[in-house]
Design a protein around this motif. Structure first.
Motif: not given
Length: 305
Positions: A128, A130, A143, A152-153, A156, A158, A170, A176
């Motif tokens: 995962s 960021l 994006r 997308q899962s 992210e 930012y 952040y 968040k």
């Protein structure tokens, strides 16, 4: 790290590009890539690495061929070389391997329009990610790259409201909730924008390191910042002290070997002793990386990157 002075230093042993791709076969398979190839008299194809379009199509093709990633780049933005980015991801794998983590969360500082580190981490390792970015055109393309690859899962993107901050925006965002990560990675702006000739300096010894083959790509803010990569990494170090409970391992790549001891001195000034360095080798290009942690995690590796 094992070095052989008689041969080109090798890529990370798990890098799929350690064995050079067969561009002739790949040109037959990928139409867009074929259009930027040049046919030699012997029937094989060659590439003009001094041409930006060629580099774009090459990177896009390799990402598709090896990782089933469909990626596009904002006009004028940095075109990443895949071998180097893979070396970085593989080094992070090595750092994290002893921890036997079921899930991994990472921060990509300045993901650019390609979002290549986060996409590779998500596709290859199901990490995962960021992805932090401040330039609006890069955010939009990043994006879209995440969406196009249905990640997308896991990823992210930012939008950094303040490009002079690293993590602060952040971590201080009230919206968040999950703010704990296992690593942070960064490919900082290489040049010093305060220099009289920020993009013209020579950072290599021509007798030991041949000039790079690739044309330089990227927006000015992707390539340079005040103080260059040393000052940028200094900002990461300073903010890492503020958020050391949220990130297990902080890392950054460096483009100039002489800057490695400067960063080590900065870490020593901040009384950070759990530190490790490595090298990334890909063809005529060498990059360096540094890792530090405030927690009890072993950063010492014997892996050759």
């Amino acid at each position: 790290m094992v070095k052989n002075n008689n041969k080109k230093l090798a890529m990370h042993p798990r890098n799929v590009l350690r064995t050079a791709p067969d561009y002739t076969k790949l040109a037959i398979k990928h139409k867009s890539f074929r259009q930027v190839c040049e046919l030699e008299l012997n029937g094989k194809v060659s590439l003009n690495f001094r041409n930006e379009r060629t580099l774009r199509e090459l990177t896009k093709m390799l990402l598709l061929e090896y990782f089933d990633l469909h990626v596009d780049f904002a006009p004028g933005s940095l075109v990443p070389t895949l071998a180097l980015r893979l070396n970085y991801i593989l080094w992070l794998e090595d750092l994290l391997a002893p921890l036997n983590l079921d899930t991994v969360r990472g921060i990509d500082i300045g993901c650019g329009s390609s979002c290549i580190y986060s996409l590779l981490a998500a596709r290859k390792n199901q990490w995962s990610m960021l992805a932090l970015e401040s330039k609006q055109s890069n955010i939009e393309y990043a994006r879209e790259n995440v969406k196009r690859n249905e990640l997308q899962s896991l990823v992210e993107v930012y939008a950094q409201p303040n490009k002079h901050c690293i993590f602060k925006s952040y971590f201080e965002s009230a919206s968040k909730t999950n703010k704990d990560f296992h690593f942070g990675l960064c490919n900082p702006p290489f040049f010093d924008s305060n220099s009289e000739n920020p993009f013209g300096g020579n950072t290599r010894n021509p007798e030991r390191r041949p000039a790079p083959n690739n044309v330089r790509t990227g927006h000015a803010e992707e390539l340079s910042c005040a103080g260059g990569e040393v000052q940028f990494v200094q900002r990461i170090i300073e903010e890492s002290e503020l958020y050391k409970s949220h990130v297990l391992i902080f890392t950054s790549m460096l483009g100039v070997k002489a800057n490695v001891p400067k960063i080590l001195d900065l870490l020593k000034e901040h009384q950070i002793s759990n530190v490790s360095t490595t090298e990334f080798h890909q063809g005529h290009t060498t990059r360096w990386a540094i890792a530090w942690s405030y927690q009890n995690v072993n950063l010492k590796l014997d892996a050759n990157c």
